[in-house]
Design a protein around this motif. Structure first.
Motif, short mmCIF file in Angstrom:
data_model
loop_
_atom_site.label_atom_id
_atom_site.label_comp_id
_atom_site.label_asym_id
_atom_site.label_seq_id
_atom_site.Cartn_x
_atom_site.Cartn_y
_atom_site.Cartn_z
N ALA A 74 42.23 43.86 47.41
CA ALA A 74 43.10 44.68 46.57
C ALA A 74 43.82 45.76 47.37
N LYS A 75 44.99 46.15 46.83
CA LYS A 75 45.77 47.22 47.49
C LYS A 75 45.22 48.60 47.13
N ASP A 76 44.61 48.72 45.91
CA ASP A 76 44.06 50.01 45.50
C ASP A 76 42.77 49.81 44.72
N LEU A 77 42.11 50.93 44.39
CA LEU A 77 40.77 50.84 43.80
C LEU A 77 40.80 50.23 42.40
N ASN A 78 41.87 50.50 41.63
CA ASN A 78 41.95 49.92 40.28
C ASN A 78 42.06 48.40 40.35
N LEU A 97 43.28 47.46 51.65
CA LEU A 97 43.41 48.69 50.87
C LEU A 97 44.46 49.61 51.51
N GLU A 98 45.48 50.01 50.72
CA GLU A 98 46.51 50.88 51.28
C GLU A 98 45.98 52.30 51.38
N CYS A 125 36.50 45.09 57.49
CA CYS A 125 37.79 45.79 57.69
C CYS A 125 38.38 45.15 58.94
N ARG A 126 39.03 44.04 58.73
CA ARG A 126 39.34 43.12 59.83
C ARG A 126 40.42 43.66 60.76
N ASP A 127 40.20 43.44 62.02
CA ASP A 127 41.18 43.72 63.06
C ASP A 127 42.42 42.85 62.79
N ALA A 128 43.62 43.47 62.83
CA ALA A 128 44.84 42.72 62.53
C ALA A 128 45.00 41.52 63.48
N ARG A 129 44.47 41.64 64.70
CA ARG A 129 44.59 40.51 65.66
C ARG A 129 43.72 39.33 65.25
N GLY A 183 43.43 40.53 60.04
CA GLY A 183 43.42 41.70 59.16
C GLY A 183 44.79 41.93 58.52
N MET A 184 44.81 42.51 57.33
CA MET A 184 46.06 42.67 56.61
C MET A 184 46.86 43.87 57.12
N ILE A 185 46.22 45.06 57.12
CA ILE A 185 46.90 46.27 57.59
C ILE A 185 46.28 46.63 58.94
N ASN A 186 47.14 47.05 59.86
CA ASN A 186 46.66 47.29 61.23
C ASN A 186 46.05 48.69 61.36
#
Ligand code: NAP
Length: 553
Positions: free
Chosen positions: A13-17, A41-42, A70-74, A77-80
Motif C-alpha cells: 500500500a501507498k499509505d496506512l489506510n 509506503l510513501e 523494505c526492499r532495496d530498489a536494486r 523495491g518500489m521506492i528507492n
C-alpha cells in the motif's frame, strides 16, 4: 523436517489506510501470513512502520504472522529509500512485533549493516531473519552454493532464493534445491514460466509462497491471484505426496483443462493436482522438459495433456523413448495425452479422435455399425480434422474433405483414402453428417479493439490484414451457408467457444440433429481422465465447468 508453507499475501500500500484495506482483503481471501512491503509506503518513516504493525496488532482482525520487508530498489523495491532508513524501519518493525524481517543477503555482507541487523535481532529473540537473494534476469549461476553461503552466515536464518525462470525448464533448479534441503527456506521462480514453482512450493516444502488479492497489487512477476491458487489449483489440498498432471502448451493461460481436471479431482476427493505447463520452444525444449520430469520421479508427475505446438513433439518423444503408442496415433501423427509409466517410459494416446467419436455416438445414439458407409462431409484439413478423419475412416465412414486450401484437403484425403473438394463445392454435398473442423465461428482471444489493432499493426500486406479481420470476426460466421443445411444432415461443430455457434443455430432452424464442440471437449477430457486415473469422471461436472469458464472469459 516437514515445513509448513505459509500462503503469504504482500501488502503493497501507498499509505496506512490503504494498507488496512489490503490487510482485510488478504485475511478474507484466506492468507496465512502477511508481508508488509514498506518500500511501497510513501513518505516512509520509523513511526509509520511502527504504526502500521501496531495498528494491525491492536485490531480485532485475525492475527497472522507478519514478514516486514523494505526492499532495496536494486532488488525489486518500489521506492528507492536509503539503506540507513530501511535498516531503522526493519529494526522498529521487529520491536513492534513483526515475526520475520526480510533483508537482502548482498547488503548483509556489508559489515556495519550486518552489525545493525544482528543488534536488532538480539533485542527480539522471537523474530526471525529472512536473508534474500533475487535474480530478476535469469537463474543463479550456482544456486546450491548461494544457499549454503546464506545458511551459514547467520544461524537460524531463513534463506530466500528467488529468480526469474525464462523457461519452465529453469524451474528445475528451484525444485532440486527444495528437494535436497530441509528446514525453513523460501525458493521459487518469478515470471510466467515460474508459475508452477509458486503452486508447487507447498508440495516441496518452501516456507512461504506468495499470492495477491488483486493483480494490480502483485509485487513480483508471475504472482498468482489467491483465489486461483485456492480454487483452481486446489492449494489447500496440496501435500508432499500429491500426484501431478498438467497440460503442456504454449500459450497455456487460457486452457480450460486445469479447471476441468481439478474440478473432477476435487469432486472425487483425489490427492491429485493438474497444472498449466507453459513449455515454450519446439522439439528440443519439449524433450528437455520431459526428460527433466522423468529424471525427477519424486516430483510425482503421472500424465500430461499435450496441445499446440507440441502434439507432434510428443509423438516423436514416445517413439524415441520406446514407449507404447496407441495404434491410430501414428496415422494421426499427433499425441494429445502422455502417461508416464513406472519405468519412466511413456504411453502416448490421442483422445481428440475418441472424444469426437464418443460425442457422435452419444449424441446421435449411434452404434459402431452406423458409421459403416456413412456419408460424412468434413470441413477443414488441420490437426482436428486429421484426428476426426482418422476416427471416422477407421469406423468405415465415407468421407469427403472440404478445405479452403484444396491442396491440404487433397493430402489428407490421399492418406485416408477419401474424397476431397474446395469449399465452393459444399453446395453439392451429399452427406448425413457434417463436421466443422475449421476455426470459423470461434471466439478469438483478441476481445477488444486494442488487442485487435496490436495484431493488425504487425501485419504488412493487405491480404494479411484482411485475414486478421476475418479471424477476429469469426464468431459471426459459419463455414456453411444456411441454405445448404437440411433436417437430414446431422451437424457437428468442433468449435466449443461459443458452445452454440452460428452453424449450430442455423442447423437448429432446419431442425437438424446437432453436436457441439463442448461435447467433444468433455469426451476427450473424460478419456484423458480415465487414462490418468483409471476412473470415470462425471461428464455433467465437466460440461458445467467448461460452460462456467467460457461465461467468465
Ligand atoms: P488448424 O490445424 O490450424 O486448422 C484450421 C483449419 O481451419 C484449416 O483447415 C484452415 O484452412 C481452416 N480455416 C481457418 N480459418 C479459415 C477461414 N477463415 N476460412 C476457411 N477456412 C479456415 O486448427 P485445428 O487444431 O485443426 O483446430 C480447428 C478448430 O477445432 C479450432 O478452431 C477449435 O475451435 C476446434 N477444436 C475443438 C476441440 C474440441 O475438443 N471441441 C479441440 C481442439 C480444437 P486452411 O488449411 O486453408 O488454412
Amino acid at each position: 523436517m516437514l515445513v509448513m508453507t505459509y500462503l503469504t499475501v504482500p501488502i503493497s500500500a501507498k499509505d496506512l489506510n490503504e494498507a488496512q484495506e489490503q490487510i482485510k482483503a488478504a485475511i478474507a481471501a484466506g492468507a496465512e501470513m502477511l508481508e508488509f512491503r514498506l518500500d511501497y509506503l510513501e513518505g516512509l518513516s520509523v513511526e509509520a512502520a511502527r504504526k502500521l504493525i501496531g495498528d494491525y496488532k491492536d485490531t480485532k482482525l485475525k492475527q497472522l504472522p507478519v514478514i516486514v520487508t523494505c526492499r532495496d530498489a536494486r532488488q525489486g523495491g518500489m521506492i528507492n529509500y536509503p539503506v540507513k532508513l530501511r535498516i531503522e524501519v526493519l529494526t522498529a518493525a521487529m520491536l513492534a512485533g513483526a515475526n520475520c524481517i526480510d533483508f537482502e543477503y548482498d547488503n548483509f555482507l556489508i559489515t556495519d549493516r550486518q552489525e545493525k541487523i544482528r543488534l536488532a535481532l538480539s533485542r527480539n529473540s522471537k523474530a526471525r531473519l529472512i536473508l534474500s537473494a533475487h535474480n530478476f534476469e535469469t537463474r543463479f549461476s550456482d544456486i546450491g552454493k548461494l544457499y549454503r553461503a546464506i545458511s551459514l552466515i547467520c544461524p537460524g536464518t531463513i534463506p530466500k532464493l528467488v529468480y526469474t525462470a525464462n523457461h519452465i525448464n529453469d524451474c528445475f533448479d528451484a525444485f532440486d534445491l527444495l528437494h535436497k534441503t530441509s528446514g525453513e527456506r523460501i525458493v521459487f521462480c518469478m515470471g510466467n514460466a515460474g508459475i508452477i514453482s509458486r503452486i508447487l512450493a507447498k508440495k516441496l516444502g518452501s516456507f512461504v509462497t506468495f499470492a495477491c488479492t488483486d493483480k494490480e497489487q502483485a509485487t513480483a512477476p508471475g504472482q498468482i491471484h489467491i483465489d486461483d491458487l485456492k480454487k483452481l489449483y486446489r492449494y489447500d489440498y496440496i501435500q508432499p505426496d500429491t500426484e501431478l498432471f498438467g497440460v503442456i502448451a504454449d500459450p497455456v493461460a487460457h486452457s480450460l483443462s486445469p479447471a476441468i481436471h481439478n474440478a473432477c479431482f476435487a469432486d472425487m476427493n483425489m490427492n491429485r493436482l493438474y497444472l498449466p505447463l507453459l513449455v515454450k520452444g519446439q522439439k528440443q525444449q519439449f524433450e528437455s522438459f520431459m526428460n527433466g520430469i522423468i529424471l525427477r520421479k519424486w516430483l510425482n508427475f503421472h500424465g500430461f495433456s499435450v496441445t499446440i505446438p507440441h502434439k507432434q513433439n510428443a509423438l516423436d518423444y514416445a517413439k524415441a523413448h520406446e514407449g507404447f503408442i496407441e495404434p491410430l496415433v501414428n496415422k494421426i501423427g499427433a499425441v494429445n495425452t502422455l502417461i508416464i509409466r513406472m519405468d519412466g517410459k511413456v504411453k502416448a494416446y490421442n483422445t481428440d479422435y475418441t472424444g469426437a467419436m464418443d460425442a457422435i455416438t452419444n449424441e446421435l445414439k449411434f452404434t459402431k455399425s452406423d458409421f459403416k458407409e456413412l456419408p460424412v462431409a468434413v470441413i477443414g484439413a488441420g490437426g482436428v480434422s486429421r484426428a476426426i478423419v482418422a476416427g471416422l475412416s477407421d469406423a468405415g465412414a465415407k468421407i469427403k474433405i472440404y478445405n479452403r486450401t484444396v491442396e491440404k484437403a487433397k493430402q489428407l484425403a490421399l492418406e485416408f483414402n477419401c474424397e476431397y473438394a474446395s469449399l465452393d463445392e459444399l453446395s453439392g454435398m451429399d452427406a448425413k453428417l457434417l463436421v466443422n473442423c475449421t476455426s470459423i465461428g470461434m471466439f478469438t482471444q483478441a476481445k477488444n479493439k486494442n488487442d485487435f489493432n496490436a495484431v493488425q499493426s504487425q501485419k504488412e500486406t493487405w491480404e494479411e490484414i484482411t485475414q486478421v479481420e476475418n479471424e477476429h470476426s469469426n464468431v459471426e460466421q459459419s463455414p456453411v451457408p444456411k441454405e445448404y443445411l437440411k433436417s437430414t444432415i446431422a451437424v457437428f461443430d468442433t468449435v466449443y467457444n461459443p458452445a452454440e455457434t452460428v452453424l449450430l443455430k442455423d442447423a437448429k432452424a432446419k431442425r437438424a440433429k446437432r453436436i457441439d464442440g463442448v461435447s467433444m471437449f468433455v469426451n476427450q477430457a473424460a478419456a484423458q481422465f480415465k487414462l490418468f486415473t483409471g476412473m470415470d469422471a462425471d461428464p455433467k461436472l465437466m460440461r458445467k465447468t467448461i460452460i462456467d469458464c467460457l461465461k467468465n472469459e
